[in-house]
Structures are given as structure tokens and as C-alpha cells.
Design an enzyme around this catalytic site. Sequence first.
Site, PDB file in Angstrom:
ATOM      1  N   LYS A 104      36.603   6.667 -23.420  1.00  0.00           N
ATOM      2  CA  LYS A 104      37.347   5.918 -22.541  1.00  0.00           C
ATOM      3  C   LYS A 104      38.870   5.615 -23.081  1.00  0.00           C
ATOM      4  O   LYS A 104      38.894   4.788 -23.961  1.00  0.00           O
ATOM      5  CB  LYS A 104      36.887   4.491 -22.331  1.00  0.00           C
ATOM      6  CG  LYS A 104      35.283   4.444 -21.732  1.00  0.00           C
ATOM      7  CD  LYS A 104      34.104   4.615 -22.814  1.00  0.00           C
ATOM      8  CE  LYS A 104      32.814   4.436 -22.234  1.00  0.00           C
ATOM      9  NZ  LYS A 104      31.646   4.851 -23.269  1.00  0.00           N
ATOM     10  N   LYS A 112      31.177  -2.316 -28.541  1.00  0.00           N
ATOM     11  CA  LYS A 112      31.111  -1.231 -29.640  1.00  0.00           C
ATOM     12  C   LYS A 112      32.214  -1.368 -30.570  1.00  0.00           C
ATOM     13  O   LYS A 112      33.199  -0.823 -30.789  1.00  0.00           O
ATOM     14  CB  LYS A 112      31.201   0.323 -29.463  1.00  0.00           C
ATOM     15  CG  LYS A 112      30.275   0.592 -27.977  1.00  0.00           C
ATOM     16  CD  LYS A 112      30.798   1.588 -27.099  1.00  0.00           C
ATOM     17  CE  LYS A 112      30.256   1.737 -25.644  1.00  0.00           C
ATOM     18  NZ  LYS A 112      28.779   1.669 -25.614  1.00  0.00           N
ATOM     19  N   HIS A 123      32.189  11.050 -23.755  1.00  0.00           N
ATOM     20  CA  HIS A 123      31.885   9.574 -23.735  1.00  0.00           C
ATOM     21  C   HIS A 123      33.163   8.699 -23.963  1.00  0.00           C
ATOM     22  O   HIS A 123      33.050   7.300 -24.215  1.00  0.00           O
ATOM     23  CB  HIS A 123      30.555   9.277 -24.581  1.00  0.00           C
ATOM     24  CG  HIS A 123      30.215   8.107 -24.522  1.00  0.00           C
ATOM     25  ND1 HIS A 123      30.116   7.010 -25.655  1.00  0.00           N
ATOM     26  CD2 HIS A 123      29.232   7.592 -23.440  1.00  0.00           C
ATOM     27  CE1 HIS A 123      29.475   5.825 -25.117  1.00  0.00           C
ATOM     28  NE2 HIS A 123      28.974   6.250 -24.059  1.00  0.00           N
ATOM     29  N   HIS A 148      27.432  -4.506 -24.341  1.00  0.00           N
ATOM     30  CA  HIS A 148      27.777  -3.041 -24.428  1.00  0.00           C
ATOM     31  C   HIS A 148      28.941  -2.860 -25.335  1.00  0.00           C
ATOM     32  O   HIS A 148      29.394  -1.563 -25.371  1.00  0.00           O
ATOM     33  CB  HIS A 148      28.224  -2.790 -22.903  1.00  0.00           C
ATOM     34  CG  HIS A 148      28.130  -1.184 -22.626  1.00  0.00           C
ATOM     35  ND1 HIS A 148      29.610  -0.508 -22.520  1.00  0.00           N
ATOM     36  CD2 HIS A 148      27.311  -0.200 -22.739  1.00  0.00           C
ATOM     37  CE1 HIS A 148      29.464   0.687 -22.349  1.00  0.00           C
ATOM     38  NE2 HIS A 148      27.975   1.020 -22.596  1.00  0.00           N
ATOM     39  N   ASP A 174      52.251   5.675 -18.900  1.00  0.00           N
ATOM     40  CA  ASP A 174      53.807   6.009 -19.368  1.00  0.00           C
ATOM     41  C   ASP A 174      53.898   6.109 -20.757  1.00  0.00           C
ATOM     42  O   ASP A 174      55.133   6.137 -21.324  1.00  0.00           O
ATOM     43  CB  ASP A 174      54.656   4.788 -18.698  1.00  0.00           C
ATOM     44  CG  ASP A 174      54.849   4.707 -17.198  1.00  0.00           C
ATOM     45  OD1 ASP A 174      54.676   5.833 -16.660  1.00  0.00           O
ATOM     46  OD2 ASP A 174      55.214   4.040 -16.681  1.00  0.00           O
ATOM     47  N   ASP A 224      35.657  -7.691 -43.687  1.00  0.00           N
ATOM     48  CA  ASP A 224      36.444  -8.395 -44.669  1.00  0.00           C
ATOM     49  C   ASP A 224      37.778  -8.926 -44.422  1.00  0.00           C
ATOM     50  O   ASP A 224      38.795  -9.033 -45.194  1.00  0.00           O
ATOM     51  CB  ASP A 224      36.624  -7.364 -45.677  1.00  0.00           C
ATOM     52  CG  ASP A 224      35.332  -7.310 -46.811  1.00  0.00           C
ATOM     53  OD1 ASP A 224      34.526  -7.904 -46.327  1.00  0.00           O
ATOM     54  OD2 ASP A 224      35.415  -6.354 -47.653  1.00  0.00           O
TER      55      ASP A 224
END
Length: 478
Positions: free
Chosen positions: A217, A397, A215, A395, A222, A402
Site C-alpha cells: 500500500k 501491522k 500486497h 488490521h 508530487d 525500546d
Amino acid sequence: MEGLLYIIGVSLVWVLIAVAIIHVIMDNRQPAKTMAWALVIFFVPVVGIVFYLFFGINHRRERMVSQRSMDQLTKRSMLGFVEQEDFHVPERHRQLVDLFINQNMALPFKDNKIDIITDGYAYIPELLKDMAAANHHIHLDLYIFEDDALGRLVAETLIDKARQGVEVRLIYDDVGCWKVNHRFFDLMRDAGVEVVPFLPVRFPSFTSKANYRDHRKIIVIDGRIGYVGGMNIALRYVKGTGTQPWRDTMWRLTGGAVYALQRAFLVDWYFVDRTLITSRIYYPPIDRHEQPIVNNCMIQVVTSGPTAHYPEVMQGFVRSILAARRYVYIETPYFLPNEPVLFALKTAAVGGVDVRIICPLRSDAFFTDWASRSYLRELHEAGAKIFLYQAGFMHAKVLVSDDTLSTCGSTNLDIRSFENNFEVNAFVYDEGTALRMKKVFLDDQKQSVELSTLPRRVHPSFRARLLESLTRLVSPLL
């Protein structure tokens, strides 16, 4: 004779049910998950057993990457770590930093710059520009790479760079790309792009692989530019779905933390391709001709997956929530927390910490939407503030706390992300980044409706509560 066959058939079904339930119990997983599987198998035995074979059998004990290979892959990123000057771990986060180092070899890197990207219209042009400028390698580790107008545009860019002599490596998740015709990836292979599926689901190994998905990404260009967050390569991440715009968060990283993203990719590459890449060229030194980044923005890139001994990203969430003194703000598309995360959030809220959660008002999945409602209401009753984003599909996440800690990555606040998926999150210990992420959250909050203003959600009817309870019962399996 027919009666005897019927009795034998029924007896065999009950034997299969008993064996399957015993197998579930002997696996010693969380009691809630054990009960959920046992109930599904008992009440819908045929469907339940088939689903358990495909998605329930626990293969977490399998070692998929040897320790020797892991040491070799980590060695290069350690070179960058030991060369850092004036390196100071924030005292209030030292235990969290040590936790990630000890369990995940997630080495912290200072001297970083983070560009916060909050929609596909900003993300894709920036990504294409960085890819076009690549002169050595482009690495992509994605859950979804769709064969649509956007996917073909990115694929053409990768093909063009491969023909120029740039090394291009792509990992795509086989289940996430189930609907993508293999010819789409074959065209890239034919042009010189190295393309490998993650745990391809084929019989007879279907049952051992279908439940464990990549899952993550991650994009590294480079060894100098990295991307991490919630966006895949598909048109819906730009245009949205149906009438809903898409709201997501991606971080563009430059600086030492790119070493950590590179290491994460190369570990995955060894896992899927069995090619061990450890050359120093993939961890380039700082270009002295450019303006070097010098700051104390410290980042740890943390990976987690079903093969690890502990759910590292989940542990990071729990530790961050319990360590919060003033506030914890979280955005997640799916809120199906396990007991440790739910307990930590409730404990923080009851203890006077300002706990706020933003979830989508309209989800893209019926069961997860209804299953999350009772969890959100339970947290609301503990004193947390729940907001439902109504300007599109949320979508993102992310977590910010603080004014000192923030994290962004691929991990949802659900059991699947914590236990079954291979995930990645960047944890950042930096006031400036936390303040920017806090502003992003508060801007999203302005486009949300508070749960307390929705009587039907706070005080649902019997029918709604029954549906919530039934879907929550199977939430450990979603």
C-alpha cells in the site's frame, strides 16, 4: 477390461502423487512447508496436486527486474541521500540500517515528519485533500481498489486530476481485485489514468502468478507526500465489516523518506509496465518557500518479495526483536509466524524482554484464526503477553521497540507475507515517533482482553486443540 482400466487409473494417480511429492522435496524449501505440501498431496491427491500447481510451485528464482534498471531507478533517490547534512545513523541500530542498505538498497533519509492515522475516517479525507492539491503526479500501488462508494469517489478524484493534466498511475493487484469489474478500471483509463494490474492471472500463466501478490500500500503525491501502511481503498476500511469497526494504521510521510517510497513505486511500475521512469522531476528538491523539515527522524523504506534473495522485512523483524532490551510491542491481524520469527519472539520473552502482541479477538478468516491460536498460546507460555482486540477488527501491522524503533507497513506476521507477497514497511529510528506509536499500542491494549483471562483459549478442549493442530499443520500454505 474395467478392472485393468481401474488398475491403470490408480497407478497413474500414485505416479502423479510420487512425482508431485518429489518435486516438493527437491525444491529445498523449509521442512515444515515441505511436509505440509507432501501431506496435503498424499491425503487429498486430486485437490492437493491442483492446489500445488496453482499455489505451491516455487518461482522465487525468477529475476523480474534487471539489475541495470534497478541501478537507474535507485540513482535518483541516492541524489537526495548524499545531499543530507548532519546525518548520523543511531549506533544501536547501525547493523539493521546496514542490513537494509546491503540487501535492499533501502537508503536511510533524515528530516521527516510522520502523521499517524489510525482509522479510515481520518485517512480518506486527508488523502482526498492531498490528491486534490496535486499538480504533477499521483502514484498508487494498492492490493485492493474496490468498486464501491468509496472506491468510486477516489476514482472520480483521480479522473478529475488526470483531466487537469496531472500524471496519474495506478497499480492494482489482479487477485486482490478479482471481484472488481474491469469496466471500473477502464473508465479511469479512458479518462487518462494509467492503470496496470499486477501479475494478471490468466491461463496458461495462472500457475506461475497466482501465488505471488502485490500486497503493498504505497501512495506518492508530487514526490512530496507519501502514504504507507495497512489500508486499501474500499469502504470496509472506513465502516468496518459486519458489526466490527475497522482498526488500522497508516503513516502520512513528508520529507526525505518520500524519495524512498517513490523509488519503490517506480520499481513496481517498471515491473508491471516496462516503462523506466528516472527523471529528477519525480524527486523534487525541498521547496525553499515552505518551512523545511529539519530533524533526525530517520526512515528506511524496505520492500520485500518472492524474487528477492532474502526476505528483507522478515529479517528486519527478527533483528529488531532480538536487539530489543526492554520491550517489543506488535500489532498484527494474522499471527502465523515462521520459525525464525517465532524463535526470536520466544527468545526475547524468555530473556526478560516485555513482549506483547495484539491480534483481533474475531478474525475475518476462519482457518488463519484457528491456526494462529496454538502459536499465540505457545508464545504466551514463553512469557509474552497476548492481547485480543475486541473493539473491532485489528488490521494494523506495526512494531515498536525500546522507545527508539518503530515500523509500519503492509507486512503481516505470517508466512505468506514473508515468502510469497510483495510487501513494504517503513522502519523509523526516532524516539518521538516510537513514543507516539507506543501510546497507540497501549490505547489499543485497553480495548483488548488478555489471553490469560480466557480459560478456553489457554486450556482448550481436545476438540479445539485438534482443530488448532490441523489448521496449524497447513498454516505454511495459508
